[in-house]
Design an enzyme around this catalytic site. Structure first.
Site, PDB file in Angstrom:
ATOM      1  N   LEU A 108      13.442   9.199  -4.544  1.00  0.00           N
ATOM      2  CA  LEU A 108      13.714  10.421  -4.775  1.00  0.00           C
ATOM      3  C   LEU A 108      15.158  11.193  -4.445  1.00  0.00           C
ATOM      4  O   LEU A 108      14.632  10.526  -2.976  1.00  0.00           O
ATOM      5  CB  LEU A 108      12.184  11.156  -4.214  1.00  0.00           C
ATOM      6  CG  LEU A 108      11.332  10.609  -5.161  1.00  0.00           C
ATOM      7  CD1 LEU A 108      10.330  11.752  -5.459  1.00  0.00           C
ATOM      8  CD2 LEU A 108      11.454  11.008  -7.020  1.00  0.00           C
ATOM      9  N   ASP A 109      15.835  12.398  -4.066  1.00  0.00           N
ATOM     10  CA  ASP A 109      16.016  12.470  -3.347  1.00  0.00           C
ATOM     11  C   ASP A 109      15.649  13.254  -1.878  1.00  0.00           C
ATOM     12  O   ASP A 109      14.490  13.671  -2.563  1.00  0.00           O
ATOM     13  CB  ASP A 109      17.278  13.924  -3.960  1.00  0.00           C
ATOM     14  CG  ASP A 109      18.207  12.887  -4.765  1.00  0.00           C
ATOM     15  OD1 ASP A 109      18.344  12.280  -5.177  1.00  0.00           O
ATOM     16  OD2 ASP A 109      18.574  14.351  -5.567  1.00  0.00           O
ATOM     17  N   VAL A 110      16.416  13.308  -0.694  1.00  0.00           N
ATOM     18  CA  VAL A 110      15.447  14.311   0.446  1.00  0.00           C
ATOM     19  C   VAL A 110      15.085  15.704  -0.462  1.00  0.00           C
ATOM     20  O   VAL A 110      14.090  15.841   0.377  1.00  0.00           O
ATOM     21  CB  VAL A 110      16.729  13.992   1.297  1.00  0.00           C
ATOM     22  CG1 VAL A 110      16.384  14.994   2.425  1.00  0.00           C
ATOM     23  CG2 VAL A 110      17.176  12.821   1.786  1.00  0.00           C
ATOM     24  N   THR A 163      14.010  16.499  -3.176  1.00  0.00           N
ATOM     25  CA  THR A 163      13.203  16.245  -4.006  1.00  0.00           C
ATOM     26  C   THR A 163      12.013  15.882  -3.893  1.00  0.00           C
ATOM     27  O   THR A 163      11.979  15.198  -3.306  1.00  0.00           O
ATOM     28  CB  THR A 163      13.644  15.750  -5.257  1.00  0.00           C
ATOM     29  OG1 THR A 163      14.948  16.420  -6.191  1.00  0.00           O
ATOM     30  CG2 THR A 163      12.629  15.153  -7.103  1.00  0.00           C
ATOM     31  N   LYS A 184       5.868  12.484  -2.057  1.00  0.00           N
ATOM     32  CA  LYS A 184       6.512  13.259  -0.961  1.00  0.00           C
ATOM     33  C   LYS A 184       6.943  13.914  -0.893  1.00  0.00           C
ATOM     34  O   LYS A 184       7.541  14.873  -1.878  1.00  0.00           O
ATOM     35  CB  LYS A 184       7.853  11.841  -1.103  1.00  0.00           C
ATOM     36  CG  LYS A 184       9.467  12.034  -0.225  1.00  0.00           C
ATOM     37  CD  LYS A 184      10.564  11.715  -0.337  1.00  0.00           C
ATOM     38  CE  LYS A 184      11.521  12.396  -1.343  1.00  0.00           C
ATOM     39  NZ  LYS A 184      11.759  13.911  -0.596  1.00  0.00           N
TER      40      LYS A 184
END
Length: 309
Positions: A139-141, A143, A96
């Site tokens: 996952l965080d935006v 990260t 990502k």
């Protein structure tokens, strides 16, 4: 038009501040509770009250709660930079990029992993909420790195259980400010929503149990490269725990990083990357493992610090 709620103050909240009591009763932040009180949307026994008013058991509490946000919508379209590193009938593993959310959520209008997969023609599990198809972890935006998404119903249930029972190996690399002492250690500290900031999380007594293991890979002049292994998967867990150690991720301005250092290194987000992901394949039971290289912005920042050292 919001929802009007009226109920007697429970014995357990007797003597609590109004903002604390509202937060506990309705699952909102103290900040939001204070906003409602400040806007005249909260009354006790018919009279408007402020956020610091003390509650009395048995009093009639009435509050106008805001309407819930509109349901998140799945937008199926290809996402630039979203790389599929493995695909089979049960799972798809993606790398990502930064700026992409795991799935749609209220208020987020940017690209998502599930939308990107749908736009690329992948059929994924429909377990859970429709907009979260196949998502078993996030996952965080801000990260980058590896995520696995379930494509079959069986894979979804097996992987969900594996993550819940901590049988998945999640490794991250984080570039942090300063030098942790000791160089290797464990942070075992509960995490919950920040008491005053809706968009932040914090170490909070009574929060959800959260365990982070770290090991220093490289000590630079003003920073350290750490390998992180998670036992639990709370929102912002690594960022919150490293900030609590007073060694925030470089570039993580939300959790106390130095903005001058971030600018000098050309970073516009936290230096945090999910480098390795291992799990028992839900169909065969065989252990599979995937790795991801650093994205260009993180690699450039690390190279600059190495040159200075």
């Amino acid at each position: 038009m919001g929802e009007r709620r009226a109920l007697p103050v429970p014995e357990g909240l007797d003597g609590d501040r109004l903002d604390t009591g509202l937060a506990r009763l309705f699952g909102i932040s103290r900040n939001k509770a204070a906003e409602l009180a400040g806007g005249g949307l909260v009354t006790v026994d018919g009279r408007p009250v402020g956020k610091s008013e003390r509650l009395l058991a048995g009093s009639l509490l009435e509050v106008e709660l805001p309407d819930p946000p509109a349901a998140a919508q799945l937008v199926a379209e290809p996402v630039p930079g979203l790389v599929v590193v493995h695909d089979d009938p049960d799972v798809v593993v993606v790398d990502k990029p930064v700026g992409v959310a795991a799935h749609p959520s209220p208020g987020w209008t940017g690209p998502t992993v599930v939308g990107g997969l749908a736009g690329a023609g992948f059929r994924v599990s429909t377990s859970g909420a429709a907009e979260r198809q196949g998502v078993v972890h996030r996952l965080d935006v801000g990260t980058s790195g590896l995520m696995v998404v379930a494509k079959s119903e069986r894979a979804y249930s097996v992987l969900k259980r594996a993550f819940r029972e901590r049988r998945v190996d999640k490794r991250y690399h984080a570039l942090v400010q300063g030098h942790p002492d000791p160089l290797r250690g464990t942070v075992d500290a509960p995490i919950d929503r920040h008491p005053t900031h809706d968009w932040r999380w914090a170490v909070v007594a009574g929060g959800k149990p959260s365990v982070t293991h770290y090991d220093t890979l490289e000590a630079l002049r003003a920073a350290s490269l750490l390998e992180i292994r998670l036992e639990t998967g709370r929102t912002h867990q690594i960022r919150v725990h490293l900030s609590a150690l007073r060694h925030p991720c470089v570039g993580d301005l939300t959790y106390g990083a130095d903005p001058t250092l971030a600018r000098r290194l050309g970073l516009e987000r936290q230096w945090l990357h999910a480098v390795r992901l291992g799990f028992a394949h839900p169909a065969s039971g065989e252990w599979v493992e995937f790795t991801s290289p650093y994205p260009s912005d993180l690699a450039a920042a690390l190279a600059l610090l190495r040159a200075e050292a």
